[in-house]
Design a protein around this motif. Structure first.
Motif, PDB file in Angstrom:
ATOM      1  N   TYR A  57       2.061   5.002   4.806  1.00  0.00           N
ATOM      2  CA  TYR A  57       3.240   4.498   3.882  1.00  0.00           C
ATOM      3  C   TYR A  57       2.696   3.239   3.320  1.00  0.00           C
ATOM      4  CZ  TYR A  57       7.860   2.555   3.515  1.00  0.00           C
ATOM      5  OH  TYR A  57       9.104   2.351   2.883  1.00  0.00           O
ATOM      6  N   VAL A  58       3.371   2.973   2.061  1.00  0.00           N
ATOM      7  CA  VAL A  58       3.009   1.598   1.271  1.00  0.00           C
ATOM      8  C   VAL A  58       4.357   0.916   1.271  1.00  0.00           C
ATOM      9  CG1 VAL A  58       2.294   0.826  -0.847  1.00  0.00           C
ATOM     10  CG2 VAL A  58       0.836   2.772   0.067  1.00  0.00           C
ATOM     11  N   ILE A  59       4.365  -0.456   1.482  1.00  0.00           N
ATOM     12  CA  ILE A  59       5.236  -1.201   1.386  1.00  0.00           C
ATOM     13  C   ILE A  59       4.983  -2.251   0.234  1.00  0.00           C
ATOM     14  CG2 ILE A  59       6.576  -3.242   2.336  1.00  0.00           C
ATOM     15  CD1 ILE A  59       5.943  -2.027   5.121  1.00  0.00           C
ATOM     16  N   PRO A  60       5.594  -2.166  -0.861  1.00  0.00           N
ATOM     17  CA  PRO A  60       5.370  -3.101  -2.135  1.00  0.00           C
ATOM     18  C   PRO A  60       5.861  -4.567  -1.574  1.00  0.00           C
ATOM     19  CG  PRO A  60       7.213  -1.533  -2.624  1.00  0.00           C
ATOM     20  CD  PRO A  60       6.635  -1.230  -1.058  1.00  0.00           C
ATOM     21  N   SER A  67       0.576  -4.377  -2.554  1.00  0.00           N
ATOM     22  CA  SER A  67       1.523  -3.641  -1.559  1.00  0.00           C
ATOM     23  C   SER A  67       0.669  -3.594  -0.337  1.00  0.00           C
ATOM     24  CB  SER A  67       1.418  -2.225  -1.930  1.00  0.00           C
ATOM     25  OG  SER A  67       0.102  -1.728  -2.220  1.00  0.00           O
ATOM     26  N   ILE A  68       1.362  -3.229   0.901  1.00  0.00           N
ATOM     27  CA  ILE A  68       0.604  -3.362   2.244  1.00  0.00           C
ATOM     28  C   ILE A  68       0.573  -1.812   2.660  1.00  0.00           C
ATOM     29  CG2 ILE A  68       1.018  -3.919   4.511  1.00  0.00           C
ATOM     30  CD1 ILE A  68       2.713  -6.349   3.288  1.00  0.00           C
ATOM     31  N   PRO A  69      -0.761  -1.530   2.625  1.00  0.00           N
ATOM     32  CA  PRO A  69      -0.761   0.111   3.111  1.00  0.00           C
ATOM     33  C   PRO A  69      -0.955  -0.045   4.765  1.00  0.00           C
ATOM     34  CG  PRO A  69      -3.024  -0.649   2.245  1.00  0.00           C
ATOM     35  CD  PRO A  69      -1.953  -1.881   2.266  1.00  0.00           C
ATOM     36  N   LEU A  70      -0.131   1.079   5.237  1.00  0.00           N
ATOM     37  CA  LEU A  70       0.055   1.356   6.692  1.00  0.00           C
ATOM     38  C   LEU A  70       0.013   2.664   6.952  1.00  0.00           C
ATOM     39  CD1 LEU A  70       3.559  -0.558   6.974  1.00  0.00           C
ATOM     40  CD2 LEU A  70       1.413  -1.378   7.477  1.00  0.00           C
ATOM     41  N   ILE A  71      -0.315   2.804   8.337  1.00  0.00           N
ATOM     42  CA  ILE A  71      -0.352   4.314   8.799  1.00  0.00           C
ATOM     43  C   ILE A  71       0.731   4.109  10.078  1.00  0.00           C
ATOM     44  CG2 ILE A  71      -1.311   6.147  10.532  1.00  0.00           C
ATOM     45  CD1 ILE A  71      -4.161   5.337   9.241  1.00  0.00           C
ATOM     46  N   PRO A 128      -1.876  -1.455   9.763  1.00  0.00           N
ATOM     47  CA  PRO A 128      -2.453  -1.975   8.488  1.00  0.00           C
ATOM     48  C   PRO A 128      -3.838  -1.255   8.290  1.00  0.00           C
ATOM     49  CG  PRO A 128      -1.648  -3.887   9.585  1.00  0.00           C
ATOM     50  CD  PRO A 128      -1.864  -2.802  10.479  1.00  0.00           C
ATOM     51  N   VAL A 129      -4.054  -0.553   7.264  1.00  0.00           N
ATOM     52  CA  VAL A 129      -5.224   0.044   6.697  1.00  0.00           C
ATOM     53  C   VAL A 129      -5.979  -0.687   5.761  1.00  0.00           C
ATOM     54  CG1 VAL A 129      -4.598   2.293   7.815  1.00  0.00           C
ATOM     55  CG2 VAL A 129      -4.128   1.593   5.193  1.00  0.00           C
ATOM     56  N   MET A 145      -5.235   9.734   0.082  1.00  0.00           N
ATOM     57  CA  MET A 145      -3.925   9.605   0.774  1.00  0.00           C
ATOM     58  C   MET A 145      -3.097   9.659  -0.680  1.00  0.00           C
ATOM     59  SD  MET A 145      -3.741   5.845   2.247  1.00  0.00           S
ATOM     60  CE  MET A 145      -3.782   4.310   1.118  1.00  0.00           C
ATOM     61  N   SER A 146      -2.003  10.251  -0.078  1.00  0.00           N
ATOM     62  CA  SER A 146      -0.623   9.894  -1.107  1.00  0.00           C
ATOM     63  C   SER A 146       0.409   9.349  -0.197  1.00  0.00           C
ATOM     64  CB  SER A 146      -0.561  11.251  -1.589  1.00  0.00           C
ATOM     65  OG  SER A 146       0.675  11.418  -2.478  1.00  0.00           O
ATOM     66  N   PRO A 147       0.680   7.989  -0.080  1.00  0.00           N
ATOM     67  CA  PRO A 147       1.501   7.356   0.844  1.00  0.00           C
ATOM     68  C   PRO A 147       2.913   7.614   0.171  1.00  0.00           C
ATOM     69  CG  PRO A 147       0.461   5.870  -0.583  1.00  0.00           C
ATOM     70  CD  PRO A 147      -0.300   6.942  -1.040  1.00  0.00           C
TER      71      PRO A 147
END
Length: 182
Positions: A57-60, A67-71, A128-129, A145-147
């Protein structure tokens, strides 16, 4: 004040089904999103080994400049875990071709590294990743990945139009089932 991802995490699992139904607006390449949106997670707890699914999941940022990439996963999977592993697909420098089908990424003290949803009744946690992505970038690699992102969420109007009977597609690693090639 609630974290920026508070509302987003509450909806991320709903998005999988709604994207598959074409209810999230412009339909992106569904097969790419679903195939590359999950990560297998294994954790060790005092009572044994547990398996679950994480969703990219990515939070812009508010300014949409980063953005902040997460799992994101269920908090009950990682609560009390003493160790954990992600199983990631790794790409080369062109970010297109997989160079490793599965890479195990292990970490100790798994349970304490996750950010839990502020409402303890909501069974979600995220990690966070970006630090892992930076390590891979130095090696000329990346995560395949395709978040999910907030643009994939359906409007309230589309949610209200759902009927009781809808086709559902399941992605992830239910009851530990997986195949090491995909």
């Amino acid at each position: 004040m609630k974290p920026i991802w508070h509302k987003a995490l509450g909806s991320v699992l709903v998005v999988v089904g709604l994207v598959s139904l074409g209810l999230a607006g412009e339909r992106p390449d569904l097969s790419r999103i679903l195939m590359h949106s999950t990560v297998r997670i294994e954790v060790t707890k005092p009572e044994g080994r547990h398996t679950g699914t994480g969703f990219y999941y990515v939070i812009p940022s508010p300014a949409q400049t980063s953005s902040i990439p997460l799992i994101v996963t269920c908090a009950h999977l990682i609560n009390g875990a003493t160790a954990g592993e992600f199983f990631l697909a790794i790409t080369g420098s062109n970010r297109q071709d997989r160079v490793e089908i599965v890479r195990r990424v292990s970490f100790a003290d798994c349970g304490s590294q996750w950010i839990h949803h502020p409402d303890p009744k909501i069974d979600l946690a995220a990690i966070p990743v970006a630090p892992l992505m930076r390590i891979l970038e130095k090696q000329g690699k990346g995560i395949d990945m395709s978040p999910f992102n907030p643009q994939l969420f359906p409007s309230q109007e589309k949610l209200d139009d759902l009927s009781l009977f809808q086709e559902v597609k399941v992605v992830g690693y239910p009851i530990g089932i997986w195949d090491s090639q995909n």
